[in-house]
Motif scaffolding. Structure first.
Motif, mmCIF file in Angstrom:
data_model
loop_
_atom_site.group_PDB
_atom_site.id
_atom_site.type_symbol
_atom_site.label_atom_id
_atom_site.label_comp_id
_atom_site.label_asym_id
_atom_site.label_seq_id
_atom_site.Cartn_x
_atom_site.Cartn_y
_atom_site.Cartn_z
ATOM 1 N N ARG A 138 2.854 12.004 2.546
ATOM 2 C CA ARG A 138 1.651 11.165 2.620
ATOM 3 C C ARG A 138 2.015 9.741 2.210
ATOM 4 O O ARG A 138 2.692 9.538 1.196
ATOM 5 C CB ARG A 138 0.558 11.726 1.726
ATOM 6 C CG ARG A 138 0.076 13.115 2.170
ATOM 7 C CD ARG A 138 -1.002 13.655 1.234
ATOM 8 N NE ARG A 138 -1.553 14.906 1.724
ATOM 9 C CZ ARG A 138 -1.049 16.111 1.476
ATOM 10 N NH1 ARG A 138 0.032 16.207 0.720
ATOM 11 N NH2 ARG A 138 -1.614 17.192 1.952
ATOM 12 N N THR A 139 1.531 8.785 2.968
ATOM 13 C CA THR A 139 1.805 7.370 2.705
ATOM 14 C C THR A 139 0.487 6.641 2.491
ATOM 15 O O THR A 139 -0.437 6.761 3.307
ATOM 16 C CB THR A 139 2.557 6.729 3.881
ATOM 17 O OG1 THR A 139 3.765 7.458 4.130
ATOM 18 C CG2 THR A 139 2.915 5.277 3.565
ATOM 19 N N TYR A 140 0.428 5.883 1.388
ATOM 20 C CA TYR A 140 -0.756 5.084 1.054
ATOM 21 C C TYR A 140 -0.298 3.621 1.026
ATOM 22 O O TYR A 140 0.583 3.257 0.241
ATOM 23 C CB TYR A 140 -1.333 5.512 -0.292
ATOM 24 C CG TYR A 140 -1.728 6.973 -0.318
ATOM 25 C CD1 TYR A 140 -3.018 7.368 0.014
ATOM 26 C CD2 TYR A 140 -0.791 7.954 -0.641
ATOM 27 C CE1 TYR A 140 -3.368 8.714 0.020
ATOM 28 C CE2 TYR A 140 -1.135 9.290 -0.643
ATOM 29 C CZ TYR A 140 -2.431 9.671 -0.313
ATOM 30 O OH TYR A 140 -2.777 11.007 -0.313
ATOM 31 N N THR A 141 -0.892 2.808 1.878
ATOM 32 C CA THR A 141 -0.400 1.455 2.114
ATOM 33 C C THR A 141 -1.449 0.411 1.732
ATOM 34 O O THR A 141 -2.624 0.546 2.097
ATOM 35 C CB THR A 141 0.004 1.270 3.581
ATOM 36 O OG1 THR A 141 1.020 2.230 3.908
ATOM 37 C CG2 THR A 141 0.535 -0.137 3.830
ATOM 38 N N GLN A 142 -0.989 -0.618 1.012
ATOM 39 C CA GLN A 142 -1.822 -1.774 0.686
ATOM 40 C C GLN A 142 -1.426 -2.941 1.578
ATOM 41 O O GLN A 142 -0.252 -3.313 1.646
ATOM 42 C CB GLN A 142 -1.625 -2.161 -0.784
ATOM 43 C CG GLN A 142 -2.248 -3.482 -1.191
ATOM 44 C CD GLN A 142 -3.762 -3.442 -1.223
ATOM 45 O OE1 GLN A 142 -4.342 -2.685 -1.998
ATOM 46 N NE2 GLN A 142 -4.409 -4.245 -0.377
ATOM 47 N N ASN A 143 -2.397 -3.497 2.298
ATOM 48 C CA ASN A 143 -2.146 -4.657 3.142
ATOM 49 C C ASN A 143 -2.309 -5.946 2.331
ATOM 50 O O ASN A 143 -3.213 -6.069 1.498
ATOM 51 C CB ASN A 143 -3.127 -4.690 4.319
ATOM 52 C CG ASN A 143 -2.760 -3.682 5.399
ATOM 53 O OD1 ASN A 143 -1.590 -3.363 5.575
ATOM 54 N ND2 ASN A 143 -3.762 -3.176 6.112
ATOM 55 N N LEU B 298 4.368 10.069 -1.113
ATOM 56 C CA LEU B 298 4.413 11.297 -1.899
ATOM 57 C C LEU B 298 4.794 12.453 -1.005
ATOM 58 O O LEU B 298 4.405 12.513 0.176
ATOM 59 C CB LEU B 298 3.053 11.601 -2.544
ATOM 60 C CG LEU B 298 2.510 10.620 -3.575
ATOM 61 C CD1 LEU B 298 1.614 9.602 -2.905
ATOM 62 C CD2 LEU B 298 1.742 11.373 -4.645
ATOM 63 N N GLN B 299 5.517 13.394 -1.564
ATOM 64 C CA GLN B 299 5.900 14.601 -0.829
ATOM 65 C C GLN B 299 5.141 15.790 -1.413
ATOM 66 O O GLN B 299 5.213 16.077 -2.604
ATOM 67 C CB GLN B 299 7.399 14.867 -0.940
ATOM 68 C CG GLN B 299 7.823 16.156 -0.231
ATOM 69 C CD GLN B 299 9.241 16.564 -0.587
ATOM 70 O OE1 GLN B 299 9.854 15.960 -1.440
ATOM 71 N NE2 GLN B 299 9.745 17.596 0.067
ATOM 72 N N GLY B 300 4.376 16.470 -0.566
ATOM 73 C CA GLY B 300 3.751 17.726 -0.937
ATOM 74 C C GLY B 300 2.644 17.621 -1.953
ATOM 75 O O GLY B 300 2.329 18.604 -2.636
ATOM 76 N N ASP B 301 2.007 16.446 -2.118
ATOM 77 C CA ASP B 301 0.957 16.316 -3.114
ATOM 78 C C ASP B 301 -0.007 15.228 -2.678
ATOM 79 O O ASP B 301 0.364 14.292 -1.967
ATOM 80 C CB ASP B 301 1.552 15.974 -4.479
ATOM 81 C CG ASP B 301 0.563 16.245 -5.610
ATOM 82 O OD1 ASP B 301 -0.534 16.749 -5.314
ATOM 83 O OD2 ASP B 301 0.907 15.956 -6.769
ATOM 84 N N GLN B 302 -1.254 15.353 -3.130
ATOM 85 C CA GLN B 302 -2.255 14.335 -2.872
ATOM 86 C C GLN B 302 -2.150 13.221 -3.919
ATOM 87 O O GLN B 302 -1.649 13.428 -5.016
ATOM 88 C CB GLN B 302 -3.664 14.969 -2.933
ATOM 89 C CG GLN B 302 -3.934 16.019 -1.876
ATOM 90 C CD GLN B 302 -4.236 15.410 -0.519
ATOM 91 O OE1 GLN B 302 -4.377 14.192 -0.385
ATOM 92 N NE2 GLN B 302 -4.309 16.265 0.501
ATOM 93 N N LEU B 303 -2.616 12.044 -3.541
ATOM 94 C CA LEU B 303 -2.661 10.931 -4.485
ATOM 95 C C LEU B 303 -3.892 11.103 -5.371
ATOM 96 O O LEU B 303 -5.023 10.951 -4.928
ATOM 97 C CB LEU B 303 -2.730 9.591 -3.732
ATOM 98 C CG LEU B 303 -2.741 8.329 -4.603
ATOM 99 C CD1 LEU B 303 -1.475 8.234 -5.429
ATOM 100 C CD2 LEU B 303 -2.909 7.084 -3.756
#
Length: 481
Positions: free
Chosen positions: A83-88, A44-49
């Motif tokens: 912001r990057t949110y990653t699932q392993n 995401l750019q410029g925002d929270q998840l």
């Protein structure tokens, strides 16, 4: 390195245009060693998840931990936070696997991924962990169950399964609509999903089937919800099966208790961004048993053969005035609601001077809103042999039972035809009924003939021609001499 290149490309694209996509999905690399994680990331750019749908399941992999990262990029005085949110995903075995195309909804925005082929290769020894490589899988990762990471609760749902019949009592031959519905309150959509629906509905339909009925089943290629209101509350209604059944005898229609297994999710008591906010489980929904009584038609000489339904007559004639020996067409059309397959053509009472030929039949059926309606037409070719005026209501009638009025009724023509011209006696002779084959034997020559009869005729004819030619030649030569 591949992830780093993709990240730089994504950042440059964002800085090149203020209208760049705000949400994207990034897939990990392949091949992946069995002791490393495969990853699926949301950027995401410029925002929270704030909210998102679950990450996809991958056959051959198990979901493990999640992590987040943040990157700040300043270009030309403009700062962007990525912001990057990653699932392993931990691979379970070596081999070739496929991440199927999938979509996710992130902060109200739907993003798509085409998926990819993933190859899991043997463990790599002495692998150096860099900032852009997924973590190594440890035994501790494999031993910690997801249920210990977050607490889930089972919320009550407002949903139910019901088998609906349009009538509790019908006559033999009368149609009764049967529909299987699943109702789900709109606010509970995230709690329930269909499970193995194709196999389940096959078994359910097998239980609904009745042995002594004519079934007109409604076909639909997909299950789509309808918005309805139940006791003032909004619900989604799923139509799982629909048909109209016509009992052919007095055996009652009995429908057992049906069951439908659904995916029921537990929800996170304290959701966070690094774990799934739902946990999959199952719940079985049951319908009530149903019974439809079948009653006999009132006494009538044709009780066992008449059609049952609400019908009207629609008729037409090709010509109202016609000459003797000139055919015309009369259409007797039964229209309305009922089992049109059971509608038989009326047998004509043929008057002297008219000849009826077997009708052409056409049937049009409409299946709509749980009802079967339409028309069935019988097109008669009629040949007049004598002049006069003929009322067709004296030649045709069709008796049926109307379940609405609980009485028998008759459809009769209202049209008439005028036949002009003189009586054709020759035509009458040609058209007289000679009866069956055995009745006309006396009118035929039954002399036995040889199988070579026509060959003998041909041979004798040729001999006569030869004799005639010889005689002609002899006369010609004599005159010339």
């Amino acid at each position: 390195m591949r992830l780093l290149i993709l990240t730089l490309f994504w950042v440059l694209a964002l800085t090149a245009s203020g209208m760049a996509q705000q949400v994207s999905i990034e897939l990990g690399k392949s091949p992946v060693p069995i002791n490393q994680y495969y990853t699926v990331s949301v950027k995401l750019q410029g925002d929270q998840l704030k909210e998102y749908t679950p990450f996809p399941e991958i056959e051959g992999f198990k979901k493990s931990t999640r992590y987040s990262s943040e990157k700040t990029v300043t270009v030309g005085g403009v700062t962007n936070i990525i912001r990057t949110y990653t699932q392993n995903y931990a691979p379970l075995e070596e081999g070739d696997f496929v991440l199927k195309p999938f979509t996710m909804k992130v902060n109200g925005v739907t993003v798509q991924s085409q998926g990819m082929a993933i190859k899991v290769v043997p463990m790599q020894a002495n692998t150096q962990q860099g900032p852009n490589l997924p973590d190594l899988i440890t035994k501790q990762d494999e031993q910690v169950p997801a249920s210990e990471e977050i607490e889930f609760v089972d919320k009550d749902d407002n949903a139910f399964l019901t088998l609906y019949t349009t009538k509790d009592k019908v006559y033999v031959g009368e149609g009764v609509g049967v529909t299987l519905y699943f109702y789900l309150a709109e606010e509970d959509q995230r709690l329930l999903d269909f499970h193995d629906f194709a196999n389940q509905i096959t078994g359910i339909i097998r239980q609904i089937k009745q042995p002594n009925v004519w079934e007109e089943m409604f076909e639909f290629s997909e299950i789509t919800p309808e918005n309805v209101t139940v006791k003032g509350e909004p619900y989604l209604r799923f139509r799982l099966y629909e048909a109209v059944l016509y009992p052919i005898n007095l055996q009652a229609l009995t429908f057992p208790q049906l069951q439908l297994k659904m995916i029921k999710y537990k929800v996170a008591k304290t959701p966070n961004l690094l774990t799934e906010d739902r946990q999959e489980g199952f719940k079985i929904f049951y319908s009530r048993e149903r019974r439809v009584e079948v009653i006999e038609l009132p006494p009538h000489p044709l009780r066992n053969v008449v059609s049952v339904g609400n019908y009207t007559l629609q008729e037409s004639i090709s010509r109202k005035q016609v000459a003797v020996n000139k055919s015309f067409t009369y259409v007797f059309e039964v229209a309305g609601e009922g089992n049109l397959d059971a509608v038989m053509p009326p047998a004509p009472i043929v008057p002297a001077g008219l000849e009826y030929y077997p009708p052409d039949v056409r049937q049009d059926v409409v299946r709509r809103s749980g009802r079967i309606s339409g028309s069935k037409s019988f097109s008669y070719a009629i040949l007049p042999r004598e002049p006069g005026t003929y009322n067709l209501n004296n030649t045709l009638e069709w008796i049926y039972f109307n379940p609405t009025t609980a009485a028998y009724d008759t459809l009769r023509p209202t049209l008439q035809v005028r036949v002009t011209g003189a009586r054709d006696s020759d035509a009458l002779v040609l058209s007289r009924d000679l009866g069956s084959f055995y009745n006309i034997i006396d009118n035929e020559d039954n002399t036995l003939r040889s199988l070579h009869f026509f060959d003998e005729i041909k041979r004798n004819t040729n001999l006569i021609l030869v004799v005639l030619l010889l005689v002609s030649a002899f006369v010609f030569l004599k005159n010339k001499a």
